[in-house]
Each structure stands twice: as C-alpha cells, then as structure tokens.
Design a protein around this motif. Sequence first.
Motif, mmCIF file in Angstrom:
data_model
loop_
_atom_site.group_PDB
_atom_site.id
_atom_site.type_symbol
_atom_site.label_atom_id
_atom_site.label_comp_id
_atom_site.label_asym_id
_atom_site.label_seq_id
_atom_site.Cartn_x
_atom_site.Cartn_y
_atom_site.Cartn_z
ATOM 1 N N TYR A 131 -6.514 -44.336 27.645
ATOM 2 C CA TYR A 131 -6.295 -45.774 27.470
ATOM 3 C C TYR A 131 -6.072 -46.042 25.994
ATOM 4 O O TYR A 131 -6.755 -45.470 25.137
ATOM 5 N N GLN A 132 -5.102 -46.905 25.700
ATOM 6 C CA GLN A 132 -4.874 -47.272 24.302
ATOM 7 C C GLN A 132 -4.441 -48.724 24.200
ATOM 8 O O GLN A 132 -3.588 -49.191 24.952
ATOM 9 N N ASN B 65 -2.844 -56.345 19.595
ATOM 10 C CA ASN B 65 -3.683 -57.352 20.244
ATOM 11 C C ASN B 65 -3.053 -57.957 21.493
ATOM 12 O O ASN B 65 -3.670 -58.791 22.154
ATOM 13 N N ARG B 66 -1.832 -57.531 21.832
ATOM 14 C CA ARG B 66 -1.177 -58.046 23.035
ATOM 15 C C ARG B 66 -0.884 -56.970 24.079
ATOM 16 O O ARG B 66 -0.803 -57.267 25.265
ATOM 17 N N LEU B 67 -0.717 -55.733 23.647
ATOM 18 C CA LEU B 67 -0.231 -54.681 24.543
ATOM 19 C C LEU B 67 -1.275 -53.595 24.751
ATOM 20 O O LEU B 67 -1.815 -53.033 23.793
ATOM 21 N N GLU B 68 -1.550 -53.283 26.041
ATOM 22 C CA GLU B 68 -2.450 -52.197 26.434
ATOM 23 C C GLU B 68 -1.695 -51.245 27.358
ATOM 24 O O GLU B 68 -0.856 -51.672 28.153
ATOM 25 N N THR B 69 -2.007 -49.967 27.268
ATOM 26 C CA THR B 69 -1.381 -48.972 28.140
ATOM 27 C C THR B 69 -2.440 -48.014 28.673
ATOM 28 O O THR B 69 -3.497 -47.826 28.062
ATOM 29 N N ALA C 293 0.352 -47.353 33.527
ATOM 30 C CA ALA C 293 0.171 -48.794 33.634
ATOM 31 C C ALA C 293 0.225 -49.422 32.255
ATOM 32 O O ALA C 293 -0.092 -48.785 31.246
ATOM 33 N N SER C 294 0.631 -50.682 32.236
ATOM 34 C CA SER C 294 0.699 -51.414 30.970
ATOM 35 C C SER C 294 0.437 -52.888 31.242
ATOM 36 O O SER C 294 0.800 -53.415 32.301
ATOM 37 N N LYS C 295 -0.191 -53.548 30.280
ATOM 38 C CA LYS C 295 -0.455 -54.977 30.375
ATOM 39 C C LYS C 295 -0.051 -55.635 29.068
ATOM 40 O O LYS C 295 -0.407 -55.158 27.988
ATOM 41 N N TYR C 296 0.699 -56.732 29.180
ATOM 42 C CA TYR C 296 1.166 -57.421 27.979
ATOM 43 C C TYR C 296 0.748 -58.883 28.045
ATOM 44 O O TYR C 296 1.005 -59.578 29.035
ATOM 45 N N GLN C 297 0.096 -59.350 26.996
ATOM 46 C CA GLN C 297 -0.351 -60.730 26.895
ATOM 47 C C GLN C 297 0.757 -61.542 26.224
ATOM 48 O O GLN C 297 0.961 -61.469 25.014
ATOM 49 N N LEU C 298 1.509 -62.304 27.042
ATOM 50 C CA LEU C 298 2.622 -63.084 26.489
ATOM 51 C C LEU C 298 2.128 -64.141 25.522
ATOM 52 O O LEU C 298 2.708 -64.354 24.452
#
Length: 282
Positions: free
Chosen positions: A194-195, A199-203, A221-226
């Motif tokens: 996990y990285q 402050n907006r993007l996690e993978t 997987a990836s998560k992006y905080q718009l």
Amino acid sequence: MAPPKFGDLNKQATDIFNKGYFFNVLKLDVKTRTANKVNFNVIGEHNTETARTVGSLETKYVVPEYGLTFLEKWNTDNLLKFEVTADDQLAQGFKIVFDGSLSPHTGKKTADLRTSFVHDKAHVETNIGFDVAGPILNGSVVLGHQGWLAGYQYVYSTAKAALTKNNLAVGFKGRDFTLFANLNDGNEVGGSVYQRLNNRLETGVQLAWAANTNQTRFALASKYQLDSQTAIGVKVNNVCQVGVSFQQLLRPGVKLTLSGLFEVRNLNAGGHKVGLGLELES
C-alpha cells in the motif's frame, strides 16, 4: 505507537480494495445520537440478485467514567445480540468483552469471552467461544518495533483437539507506505503493498498463491480524492473483473455511494453488478 491487532495488520490495503464497493445491493445506513448519548444505527439492505431484504437495529451506550460500553443488536432474521465491554478497568490497555446471541425461533444460543491487551510493543488477543461440542479457543499476538510488525494467529477446537487455523504474518509500516506478507495454514501465501502517493492518491497491490490448487490471484486498486467531498476508486484483478466506486458527500452527514463490477472478458454477455448506498448521520 502500539501495533494493530492481527486482523488490522493489512488494513490500509484491504480498505482500498473493499471500502466503497458493494455489488447487487441497495443499502441505507442511518446513524443518530440522542441527547442522553445513546447511539442508534439502522441498516437496511436489498439484494437485487436474490430479491432478499434484510435489516438491523443497533443501540450503543457508553459510560466513560466506568469504561463501559453496552451494545444491543437485532436483525430481521430475529437474531438478538448483546455485548458488554470494559476498557482499562483491570489494567491500563486491557479490554474485556462478553457477547452473546439468541435466536428465539430456533433456540440457538452463543456466547464469547474476548480479552485484549495493548502495549507500546505488543497487541495480544485471547478469545473463548462457548460451543455445545466444546469451547473454541482463538487468539493472536502482534509485536512491533520501529515500524516492523510480526504476528501469529490461531484457532483451537477442543472438540477436535486440533488447530483449525494457524496463520503467520510480517510487515513494515512506513510514513506513507505499508508492506505485508502472510502464510495461512501453511497452504496459502499472500502479500500486499500500500502506498499513499500524495494527499489525494492511494494505491494498493495484492498477491496470493494457494499450494493446494496452484492458483495465483493478483489485484490492483487505486483511490483518488477529487476534492473534500468526492472520491473515486478503481480496482482490477487477474480474471479481468473491474470494479468502480464513486462516493459523494451531498451535505454534512449525507453520503452517496455508487459502485459497479464489470466482467471485461464478457462485456456483451452481461453479468455485471451494480450497487447503491446512502449513509445518513446526525
């Protein structure tokens, strides 16, 4: 900082794969709190595939001056559950939990006694499940030092006089990344990375291999905080299933979640799944 419990060693990676995703489900989650500090949580779910609708009501009351928490839960399967938790009463960092359940329709009863102790360098859990065939003992220990983590988890059935679960895990937690590897029952080897890139993007990456089937599983997987109110997530695995999640904070205390799972190998064949959730909190 105390190490996490065994089940949370890989929490950052599993959250990015699981949170915000539910398929073939329409879900309503309502949380509220009364003036005398009683918390209520009402959940309703409808499975569009099985056409089954379920619901639950949970009440929680905390008595902070005595370190006590009382929790009761009822669901539409007519299952009643209760839980009493005492924090830091016998010793600092020591928690004891007694929980039980009753199904009036079948007369089935369960009871569990759980304890945990948290220290700067260790997190220890010991649980006893009372079963008609004989008590089931399970527990875990996690040790931590300068970001390094090592844990062991077991389940012992007194009826079978044998270990039914025997898991090992090691990991390292840095400021913005986590490494994790595990061996389950001497049969399945797994790992994850996990990285947080900013402050907006996690993978996240997950790998697993089972010796008995010689099968390998792989997922990204990836998560992006718009922005502060909107987040999107995407995940894909080695069998070409693509999951998409969209979460929007409509207003304070109101969150909408839309998610879908698509079979990329057979886009025209159907079988795709969607889900919708609404969370209300006051």
